[in-house]
Design a protein around this motif. Structure first.
Motif, PDB file in Angstrom:
ATOM      1  N   LYS A  43      18.951  34.353 -20.359  1.00 30.46           N
ATOM      2  CA  LYS A  43      20.205  34.455 -19.394  1.00 30.46           C
ATOM      3  C   LYS A  43      20.304  35.814 -18.639  1.00 30.46           C
ATOM      4  CE  LYS A  43      22.445  30.489 -20.220  1.00 30.46           C
ATOM      5  NZ  LYS A  43      23.006  29.267 -19.250  1.00 30.46           N
ATOM      6  N   TYR A  44      20.067  36.656 -19.255  1.00 28.37           N
ATOM      7  CA  TYR A  44      19.907  37.991 -18.931  1.00 28.37           C
ATOM      8  C   TYR A  44      18.584  38.428 -17.870  1.00 28.37           C
ATOM      9  CZ  TYR A  44      24.777  39.224 -20.779  1.00 28.37           C
ATOM     10  OH  TYR A  44      25.984  38.910 -20.762  1.00 28.37           O
ATOM     11  N   ALA A  58      22.917  37.790 -13.159  1.00 30.83           N
ATOM     12  CA  ALA A  58      23.562  37.971 -14.460  1.00 30.83           C
ATOM     13  C   ALA A  58      24.286  39.342 -14.532  1.00 30.83           C
ATOM     14  CB  ALA A  58      22.830  37.524 -15.729  1.00 30.83           C
ATOM     15  N   TRP A  59      23.638  40.191 -13.738  1.00 28.58           N
ATOM     16  CA  TRP A  59      23.908  41.611 -13.677  1.00 28.58           C
ATOM     17  C   TRP A  59      24.805  41.816 -12.381  1.00 28.58           C
ATOM     18  CZ3 TRP A  59      22.753  44.311 -18.101  1.00 28.58           C
ATOM     19  CH2 TRP A  59      21.904  43.895 -18.707  1.00 28.58           C
ATOM     20  N   LYS A  60      26.114  41.395 -12.527  1.00 28.71           N
ATOM     21  CA  LYS A  60      27.090  41.337 -11.319  1.00 28.71           C
ATOM     22  C   LYS A  60      27.801  42.914 -11.163  1.00 28.71           C
ATOM     23  CE  LYS A  60      30.876  39.024  -9.426  1.00 28.71           C
ATOM     24  NZ  LYS A  60      31.895  37.675  -9.505  1.00 28.71           N
ATOM     25  N   ASP A 119      23.925  47.477 -12.610  1.00 21.27           N
ATOM     26  CA  ASP A 119      22.434  47.261 -12.588  1.00 21.27           C
ATOM     27  C   ASP A 119      21.870  47.296 -14.045  1.00 21.27           C
ATOM     28  OD1 ASP A 119      19.390  48.390 -12.295  1.00 21.27           O
ATOM     29  OD2 ASP A 119      19.919  47.429 -10.517  1.00 21.27           O
ATOM     30  N   ARG A 120      20.909  46.359 -14.431  1.00 24.11           N
ATOM     31  CA  ARG A 120      20.131  46.309 -15.486  1.00 24.11           C
ATOM     32  C   ARG A 120      19.668  47.578 -16.013  1.00 24.11           C
ATOM     33  NH1 ARG A 120      16.713  41.355 -16.768  1.00 24.11           N
ATOM     34  NH2 ARG A 120      16.730  41.380 -14.555  1.00 24.11           N
ATOM     35  N   SER A 121      19.476  48.539 -15.120  1.00 24.06           N
ATOM     36  CA  SER A 121      18.631  49.675 -15.685  1.00 24.06           C
ATOM     37  C   SER A 121      19.725  50.695 -16.375  1.00 24.06           C
ATOM     38  CB  SER A 121      18.225  50.501 -14.688  1.00 24.06           C
ATOM     39  OG  SER A 121      19.004  50.739 -13.364  1.00 24.06           O
TER      40      SER A 121
END
Length: 562
Positions: free
Chosen positions: A100-101, A106-108, A111-113
């Motif tokens: 999912k990620y 999914a990263w609203k 930021d994923r980082s």
């Protein structure tokens, strides 16, 4: 001759009627479901998936509207323990969360980082094994709903077992269960996957509520634990003792709220008390995704007078368990001498009626919402804590049909079956061997506080908080999932498992419930196919099937490489 013809005619008529009955819809045989699961927890859904994977009919009769229990109810900072002993469908769940990620959408809110990737003893995101152990509530619920859709699992929601007369038995076998709405579910095998153990209890299976005395199973950490301080959830973390009375030093002025006047009991003796419950609140500090903490209708600031004294004593650990999950949100748990754990208010819950349970849940909700509102707004709260806390609120995009409040209270323990085998701290600490493993646990033996009392010196204390490290992961016995044979022979209990209070303190973790849900169903279906009682399943065959399906049964099976 006439008599012979008449007999033959009667026989043909009987055969004809039997044929019609066999082909008619809604007949008893057609209505019988292979596996009837009661509950909507994480263990319930993995049980249902396993039944489908083994080609059997299954129905999930869920009192809950939302599936997944605590896993989708706010406990996203997973109590992992040793990830290498989490296998089967339980591991697959965390792999699906990982997937999912991988979607940038999914990263609203961050930021994923920017995500810190912190987990409990393991990285939140494990790229090597494609597992993710830390997640948002709605993502977990999506995974469970995906399972339901992909495996075409029949789920009936908001269906509550009739706990008075809702179980029909023939001898030691359950033949049907009924809900308060009048629906009946006939089955060959039944699984109680509730936190409360309601089906187990209604079926006449033995169980225990509260703490056993240490003498019952030869344990050290069960029973009353006065004078034991393992975590930082006690008053010894302060530099000074705290007076429990409205007028300090004057018992006649009465105790502050949420302090018991009862004697705590003698160390090591058993009692009726269970661990404190709370809600695992999902908070956000993103300006566009936070809802100010609401003021409960019956808000009473005096309920938090004890917290004021703790702050006045210098305590500043309010943010100690704001565990970060993706998108600038938290899985917020209890921390400190006075926090979200509503100590002493859960004793009646396990055996209470549905209406009484609703009252207890509402009391916990009002208490915890009031606590959050108090810290965010009361002028007696230290300025540095209040100003920082005012940057937080409930996550707007979680639990959207419940005012952003979790739909599942954390039932840390309720009833526990007294089954064919009882897991105790002795098995967990490797003092005794465990027979016939059907899965492994590895989390610290962890009991939350049970009571708040006044000691002989007139000071307030918490009692019952235990944290005992394990030498290594431990095996969980097949016998802890099945009742005693004389009580029920076609029921499996993978959540309210047969264990002592203190052993349950480790077993009660969500990954383990999913492991046991899968193993329980496998065994139930093997018993059904062979026409035997669940207590008589050939463990050699069961072990072979569990390993084939990816379960981890011993340390030799642990997942250490891809």
């Amino acid at each position: 001759m006439i008599k012979s013809i008449k007999i033959r005619s009667m026989l043909w008529a009987s055969v004809f009627l039997l044929a019609i009955t066999a082909c008619s819809p809604g007949t008893q045989e057609e209505d019988v479901i292979d596996v009837v699961i009661y509950g909507g927890t994480s263990g319930a859904i993995t049980a249902a998936v396993q039944a489908k994977k083994m080609g059997k009919s299954v129905v999930v009769v869920s009192p809950d509207i939302h599936l997944g229990g605590l896993t989708s109810g706010g406990l996203g900072f997973t109590d992992t323990g040793k990830k290498e002993v989490i296998g089967g469908l339980s591991r697959e769940f965390y792999q699906r969360v990982y997937d999912k990620y991988q979607n940038d959408g999914a990263w609203k809110w961050e930021d994923r980082s920017e995500f810190g990737n912190k987990g409990q003893g393991t990285p939140a995101l494990d790229g090597e094994f494609r597992t993710m152990w830390i997640f948002e509530p709605h993502v977990a619920e999506e995974v469970y709903e995906d399972y339901v859709r992909e495996y075409d699992i029949e789920v009936l929601r908001d269906e509550w077992l009739d706990r008075e007369s809702g179980v029909t038995k023939e001898g030691s076998r359950i033949t049907a269960i009924r809900t308060l709405s009048g629906k009946e579910f006939k089955g060959r095998m039944f699984i109680d996957a509730t936190y409360e153990g309601d089906l187990m209890a209604t079926s006449g299976v033995s169980y225990h509520v509260g703490r056993e005395a240490n003498s019952v199973y030869g344990e050290e950490w069960n029973g009353v634990q006065t004078g034991v301080y393992h975590h930082r959830h006690h008053f010894k973390v302060l530099d000074q003792p705290i007076d429990p009375y409205w007028t300090p030093g004057d018992p006649s002025s009465g105790l502050l709220p949420r302090i018991s006047a009862e004697h705590p009991g003698e160390k090591g003796e058993g009692d009726h008390r269970v661990q404190a419950y709370c809600f695992r609140t999902c908070m956000s500090n993103h300006p566009d995704n936070r809802e100010p903490f609401p003021r409960p209708e019956n808000y009473d600031s005096t309920q938090y007078e004890l917290l004021v004294r703790i702050f006045d004593a210098g305590w500043r650990e309010w943010f100690g368990k704001f565990d970060m999950i993706p998108n600038r949100k938290t899985d917020t748990n209890n921390h400190g001498p006075f926090s979200s754990d509503n100590i002493g208010m859960s004793y009646d819950y396990p055996e209470a009626s549905y209406e009484k349970r609703k009252e207890i849940i509402k009391e916990h909700e009002d208490y915890q919402k009031g606590l959050l509102y108090f810290v965010a707004n009361d002028p007696r709260v230290p300025k540095e804590i209040q100003e920082e806390f005012q940057k937080w609120g409930l996550a707007k995009d979680e639990f959207t049909d419940n005012g952003n409040w979790p739909h599942q209270i954390y039932v840390r323990e309720a009833r526990r079956m007294i089954g064919k085998f009882v897991m105790t701290e002795n098995e967990l600490l490797q003092r005794k061997p465990t027979p016939e493993s059907v899965g492994m646990g590895s989390y610290t033996i962890d009991s939350h506080n049970v009571q708040r009392y006044v000691d002989e010196n007139g000071h307030v204390h918490n009692e019952g908080d235990i944290g005992v490290s394990l030498p290594q992961p431990y095996e969980i016995a097949y016998g802890s999932l099945v009742p005693q044979k004389e009580e029920c022979t076609n029921l499996m209990v993978p959540v309210a498992v047969s264990s002592s209070h203190i052993a349950f303190g480790s077993i009660r973790m969500e990954p383990v419930f999913m492991i046991l849900g899968q193993s329980a169903t496998t065994a139930a279906i093997m018993a059904m196919d062979e026409g035997i009682d669940v207590q008589d399943v050939d463990y050699t065959k069961l072990r072979e099937k569990l390993l084939e399906d990816g379960q981890i049964l011993t340390l030799e099976d642990a997942i250490t490489s891809k």
